[in-house]
Design an enzyme around this catalytic site. Sequence first.
Site: not given
Lengths: 406, 406
Positions: A406, A401, A277, A191, A180
């Site tokens: 969060s 970004n 991304e 990550t 991932k």
Amino acid sequence: MPVNLKPAEGLKPVPGVSLSCTAAGIRYRGRDDLVLIHLASGSQVAGVFTRNAFCAAPVVVCREHLAGTAEARALLINAGNANAGTGQAGLDAARRSCALAADALDVDTEAVLPLSTGVIGQALPVEPFARALPILAGALDANGWDAVARAIMTTDTVPKGISRQCQIDGRTVTVTGIAKGAGMIRPDMATMLAFVATDAVVESGVLQALLNEVVAESFNAITVDGDTSTNDACIVAATGTAGHAPLTAESSALPVLRDALREVCVWLAQACVRDAEGATRFIRVEVGAAASVEEARQVAYTVAQSPLVKTAAFAGDPNWGRILAAVGRSGLEALDLSLVNLYLDDVCLIRGGEPDPDYSEARGAAVAGKSEYCIQVVLGRGDSSATVWTCDYSYDYVKINAEYRS
Amino acid sequence: MPVNLKPAEGLKPVPGVSLSCTAAGIRYRGRDDLVLIHLASGSQVAGVFTRNAFCAAPVVVCREHLAGTAEARALLINAGNANAGTGQAGLDAARRSCALAADALDVDTEAVLPLSTGVIGQALPVEPFARALPILAGALDANGWDAVARAIMTTDTVPKGISRQCQIDGRTVTVTGIAKGAGMIRPDMATMLAFVATDAVVESGVLQALLNEVVAESFNAITVDGDTSTNDACIVAATGTAGHAPLTAESSALPVLRDALREVCVWLAQACVRDAEGATRFIRVEVGAAASVEEARQVAYTVAQSPLVKTAAFAGDPNWGRILAAVGRSGLEALDLSLVNLYLDDVCLIRGGEPDPDYSEARGAAVAGKSEYCIQVVLGRGDSSATVWTCDYSYDYVKINAEYRS
């Protein structure tokens, strides 16, 4: 939208490995986020971890357990919470979750390797582990790979996994891997995790050397934005159930396993870049005719991480000025630009430091408009080379970004 | 929209310096794009140039002329064409333009220093110089600074210039400087040029040392995207007309001139960052308690160039995880994160490697929402420090760099 990447499906079981996952509710609701992987007794396990000095609690504990005397028997992976920047409480949580897994599997606590991925700086609750682990231990399944590839995702858009098989001493050996994220590419996300398993029989010590070798050509040859996660880890397990003679450093069959392992790791590493991304293009940066592999990598990374090169790539702009400028500032001693050639795929843009007489903007734009292509820099300094895979910078890179909270 | 930066206006003349500009039509239409600056005989001139191995023709010629025996008497600056990536033809064009200026001013060709800024890879035509130079030579004016600051712009949004005065031996000494662009921040643009003049009397050799010193704290302490232009140059001239005793390395008045020069260069360097494309915030990155100035700069640059830190800054997000992750990967030997403190202005986010008990997201967001603030990292390794100025990455950064086509 990942660049030419399909969701993992039909991953091949690896004898000696069984997996399960469940919705533990650590962070996400309504999806699996906790994974247990069980390894047969006698498995060899090796790992490589982030070099970031700011590394997460599970990385610290995982390293300790791998270095200890207990045989590694399980991996415990949670998605959504990185357990990073959490101090002593984070270390305690990682150790307690391992103890709970150890209880459920009846193995030593040190036999459990913890891995976490997700947001930084939030306390990792242990209760979800306590509730979920008996369920996970009861649901272990050799065919669990596809579900687990999905359960470890955070903001990945597709689950990533691949299987390869090879023949060793007349036995079919399987290598299956899942991963991932790539680098610290996701907002707040700590990550990159990869887990690769094989049923090959490998002597102790050989597996770590093999892993170091293939990681250099796979996970350590990708870059999205130059940032390195606090949680990056790649674990490889060899269960030794395939029944062939144990592979030593001298075995003639070792290259067969190495190639399969390399194929799996390169595929997974590239998948992480393809799903970075905002990525709209997948770019191979090849630097050749360098005086050393080290300087080839230095130039390749400078080009691959240049924001100006990456925004030009997004625009489909064959902007050789920005590429040469990145080469020029990459820090090589006595670099002579008049020896440098530059290609996009097979189109020569620069020959001997100046625009090639046959080059036309249209020919360069035809390559730069593709979703996958190669930037090749030939330095004219020697015969070493290196390859790095990267992607472009799009509006969505900034959007994801900047806007994600969060 | 530059961050808190007004267009240069009312720049003070420097005795011994006269300037002129005109619309030569080299690239732009309807605006001035060619500048001639004349220096009184007896001027001392020093320069620092890009370290990029891919450096433009005018940089090569300018270095040659400065190193030669002729006294520097003029600067010739064109905007719109960088004369970079143009090979031998580019060198010839730079030399011929100098010869034309030398003719117009009746000085040696080697007395003329050429500077170019603009797009890379396009041939620089010499005819516009031939037509314009007699006009420029006839229009030289001590009050030409404001117009010249505007004529050297490419995609800058405001002209940048500043004057300071100081007293040396009872004489008023002026320092006036102008600049354009910062790093290779503009699409295809080979960018940063600065010219600073003073009427101070400085001994040969002293001026170069002074320039090296102040550039380290100004132009070499800024970063927009980590890319370095092929044309970066900063030239300082001291005409020596102020009439005080010549300043030597031992002069007690030397620090007075150094301070004025530093103020001008720091202001210009910051102006370049404030006007960086897409910038919405101006950020000072201070790294303290480092074992050496070198490692402090290394950490400051890693933080200032992290795309994840910069996109978080754009969002006004006090994202300490990304800042710590950048510190952690900056490559320091044996970095102990448990000694690190992190502040946004006076708000402590991280103390001893963990979130400060008094920290709240609201307090961090109050600072991160400002248009100017300081990210302060205290390493706990020694007593050295360094400062770097940078800006955020916005949608417009990608837009400007992706969409612009020359």
